[in-house]
Design a protein around this motif. Structure first.
Motif, PDB file in Angstrom:
ATOM      1  N   GLY A   5       0.842  -1.195   0.000  1.00  0.00           N
ATOM      2  CA  GLY A   5       0.000   0.000   0.000  1.00  0.00           C
ATOM      3  C   GLY A   5       0.869   1.234   0.000  1.00  0.00           C
ATOM      4  N   ALA A   6       0.466   2.253  -0.707  1.00  0.00           N
ATOM      5  CA  ALA A   6       1.208   3.510  -0.804  1.00  0.00           C
ATOM      6  C   ALA A   6       2.625   3.263  -1.317  1.00  0.00           C
ATOM      7  CB  ALA A   6       1.229   4.232   0.546  1.00  0.00           C
ATOM      8  N   GLY A   7       2.784   2.227  -2.164  1.00  0.00           N
ATOM      9  CA  GLY A   7       4.074   1.936  -2.769  1.00  0.00           C
ATOM     10  C   GLY A   7       5.076   1.285  -1.847  1.00  0.00           C
ATOM     11  N   LYS A   8       4.636   0.792  -0.699  1.00  0.00           N
ATOM     12  CA  LYS A   8       5.544   0.167   0.275  1.00  0.00           C
ATOM     13  C   LYS A   8       4.980  -1.171   0.714  1.00  0.00           C
ATOM     14  CE  LYS A   8       6.951   4.665   1.966  1.00  0.00           C
ATOM     15  NZ  LYS A   8       6.798   5.644   3.013  1.00  0.00           N
TER      16      LYS A   8
ATOM     17  N   GLU B  72      -7.394  -1.531   3.468  1.00  0.00           N
ATOM     18  CA  GLU B  72      -7.195  -2.297   2.250  1.00  0.00           C
ATOM     19  C   GLU B  72      -6.438  -1.390   1.303  1.00  0.00           C
ATOM     20  OE1 GLU B  72     -10.828  -3.852   0.688  1.00  0.00           O
ATOM     21  OE2 GLU B  72     -11.492  -4.554   2.640  1.00  0.00           O
ATOM     22  N   SER B  73      -5.692  -1.985   0.386  1.00  0.00           N
ATOM     23  CA  SER B  73      -4.873  -1.169  -0.510  1.00  0.00           C
ATOM     24  C   SER B  73      -5.710  -0.216  -1.352  1.00  0.00           C
ATOM     25  CB  SER B  73      -4.024  -2.060  -1.405  1.00  0.00           C
ATOM     26  OG  SER B  73      -4.846  -2.913  -2.171  1.00  0.00           O
ATOM     27  N   THR B  74      -6.984  -0.521  -1.542  1.00  0.00           N
ATOM     28  CA  THR B  74      -7.853   0.335  -2.358  1.00  0.00           C
ATOM     29  C   THR B  74      -8.576   1.397  -1.541  1.00  0.00           C
ATOM     30  OG1 THR B  74      -9.651  -1.260  -2.127  1.00  0.00           O
ATOM     31  CG2 THR B  74      -8.247  -1.466  -4.071  1.00  0.00           C
ATOM     32  N   THR B  75      -8.544   1.313  -0.208  1.00  0.00           N
ATOM     33  CA  THR B  75      -9.305   2.260   0.617  1.00  0.00           C
ATOM     34  C   THR B  75      -8.413   3.065   1.549  1.00  0.00           C
ATOM     35  OG1 THR B  75      -9.683   0.606   2.341  1.00  0.00           O
ATOM     36  CG2 THR B  75     -11.348   0.785   0.602  1.00  0.00           C
ATOM     37  N   LEU B  76      -7.199   3.327   1.154  1.00  0.00           N
ATOM     38  CA  LEU B  76      -6.331   4.095   2.036  1.00  0.00           C
ATOM     39  C   LEU B  76      -5.941   5.406   1.381  1.00  0.00           C
ATOM     40  CD1 LEU B  76      -3.108   4.084   1.049  1.00  0.00           C
ATOM     41  CD2 LEU B  76      -3.270   1.751   1.771  1.00  0.00           C
ATOM     42  N   ALA B  77      -5.482   6.314   2.209  1.00  0.00           N
ATOM     43  CA  ALA B  77      -4.915   7.571   1.740  1.00  0.00           C
ATOM     44  C   ALA B  77      -3.569   7.706   2.448  1.00  0.00           C
ATOM     45  CB  ALA B  77      -5.835   8.729   2.096  1.00  0.00           C
ATOM     46  N   ASP B  78      -2.564   8.193   1.752  1.00  0.00           N
ATOM     47  CA  ASP B  78      -1.257   8.310   2.395  1.00  0.00           C
ATOM     48  C   ASP B  78      -0.775   9.755   2.387  1.00  0.00           C
ATOM     49  OD1 ASP B  78      -0.865   7.858  -0.523  1.00  0.00           O
ATOM     50  OD2 ASP B  78       1.245   8.056  -0.011  1.00  0.00           O
TER      51      ASP B  78
ATOM     52  N   GLU C 115       2.871   7.946   5.929  1.00  0.00           N
ATOM     53  CA  GLU C 115       1.923   7.247   6.795  1.00  0.00           C
ATOM     54  C   GLU C 115       0.672   6.955   6.003  1.00  0.00           C
ATOM     55  OE1 GLU C 115       1.465   5.466   9.218  1.00  0.00           O
ATOM     56  OE2 GLU C 115       3.102   5.907  10.557  1.00  0.00           O
ATOM     57  N   ILE C 116      -0.099   5.972   6.479  1.00  0.00           N
ATOM     58  CA  ILE C 116      -1.350   5.610   5.815  1.00  0.00           C
ATOM     59  C   ILE C 116      -2.531   5.848   6.758  1.00  0.00           C
ATOM     60  CG2 ILE C 116      -0.367   4.000   4.145  1.00  0.00           C
ATOM     61  CD1 ILE C 116      -1.001   1.700   6.062  1.00  0.00           C
ATOM     62  N   TYR C 117      -3.657   6.250   6.163  1.00  0.00           N
ATOM     63  CA  TYR C 117      -4.848   6.616   6.924  1.00  0.00           C
ATOM     64  C   TYR C 117      -6.080   6.052   6.230  1.00  0.00           C
ATOM     65  CZ  TYR C 117      -1.581  10.121   8.699  1.00  0.00           C
ATOM     66  OH  TYR C 117      -0.491  10.749   9.242  1.00  0.00           O
ATOM     67  N   CYS C 118      -7.147   5.853   7.002  1.00  0.00           N
ATOM     68  CA  CYS C 118      -8.436   5.538   6.387  1.00  0.00           C
ATOM     69  C   CYS C 118      -8.937   6.835   5.756  1.00  0.00           C
ATOM     70  CB  CYS C 118      -9.426   4.987   7.419  1.00  0.00           C
ATOM     71  SG  CYS C 118      -9.948   6.152   8.694  1.00  0.00           S
ATOM     72  N   LYS C 119      -9.869   6.725   4.845  1.00  0.00           N
ATOM     73  CA  LYS C 119     -10.366   7.919   4.125  1.00  0.00           C
ATOM     74  C   LYS C 119     -10.968   8.944   5.093  1.00  0.00           C
ATOM     75  CE  LYS C 119      -9.938   6.367  -0.250  1.00  0.00           C
ATOM     76  NZ  LYS C 119      -9.216   6.957  -1.316  1.00  0.00           N
ATOM     77  N   GLY C 120     -11.683   8.462   6.124  1.00  0.00           N
ATOM     78  CA  GLY C 120     -12.322   9.370   7.089  1.00  0.00           C
ATOM     79  C   GLY C 120     -11.305  10.180   7.870  1.00  0.00           C
ATOM     80  N   CYS C 121     -10.284   9.532   8.420  1.00  0.00           N
ATOM     81  CA  CYS C 121      -9.271  10.247   9.201  1.00  0.00           C
ATOM     82  C   CYS C 121      -8.446  11.172   8.309  1.00  0.00           C
ATOM     83  CB  CYS C 121      -8.349   9.261   9.919  1.00  0.00           C
ATOM     84  SG  CYS C 121      -9.137   8.444  11.323  1.00  0.00           S
ATOM     85  N   TYR C 122      -8.193  10.745   7.094  1.00  0.00           N
ATOM     86  CA  TYR C 122      -7.434  11.599   6.176  1.00  0.00           C
ATOM     87  C   TYR C 122      -8.217  12.881   5.892  1.00  0.00           C
ATOM     88  CZ  TYR C 122      -4.746  13.207   2.174  1.00  0.00           C
ATOM     89  OH  TYR C 122      -3.988  13.963   1.328  1.00  0.00           O
TER      90      TYR C 122
END
Length: 168
Positions: free
Chosen positions: A109-112, A129-135, A139-146
């Motif tokens: 995810g996020a290229g790592k 999931e690799s399709t539902t994250l934001a970086d 660091e990686i976050y769920c869409k809501g926290c991002y």
């Protein structure tokens, strides 16, 4: 060969596999499974493999065969080694815990590469999931926290009814 054995003693002299009348091979007073007998007393050389795909790492030490050791491996001093060759021990490091990530536990995810257990939102800890994250910033976050932490702020950018924000 006319000898009698206890069932628990009717074992190959080399690998200790249980034998029966169809799998036993006798050499003098010793009994072997057909495989060990072939390795120890069978013909040697090209064309005398043991079945399809005769590759084996067995060097025959248990049969008393001694081999000369090959010269030791020397690492390359090439400063331009490929990215693949530069990975520590062939594995990558998890950005969250810095431990090695092996294929059986890898999530990308996020290229790592991440451990499955580390592949969680940095704020709320929710599994991703690799399709539902934001970086952001490694660091990686769920869409809501991002959206709450890095999304646009101000009038009209709330998340649902009654979430209007008035900032001065």
């Amino acid at each position: 060969e006319g000898n009698s054995f206890h069932k628990s003693c009717f074992l190959c002299m080399v690998c200790k596999k249980n034998l029966d009348s169809t799998t036993v091979a006798v050499h003098g007073e010793e009994i072997y499974c057909k495989s060990c007998y072939g390795k120890k007393y069978g013909p040697k050389g090209y064309g005398y493999g043991q079945g399809a795909g005769t590759l084996s790492t067995d060097k025959g030490e248990s049969l008393g065969i001694k081999h000369e050791e090959a010269p030791g491996h020397r690492p390359t001093t090439n400063p331009n080694a490929s990215k693949f060759a530069q990975k520590i021990g062939g594995s990558e490091r998890c950005p969250r815990c810095s431990q090695a990530v092996y294929a059986a536990e890898k999530v990308i995810g996020a290229g790592k590469s991440w451990h499955k257990a580390c592949f969680r939102c940095a704020k709320c800890g929710k599994g991703l999931e690799s399709t539902t994250l934001a970086d952001k910033d490694g660091e990686i976050y769920c869409k809501g926290c991002y959206a709450k932490n890095f999304g646009p702020k101000g009038f009209g950018f709330g998340q649902g009814a009654g979430a209007l924000v008035h900032s001065e």
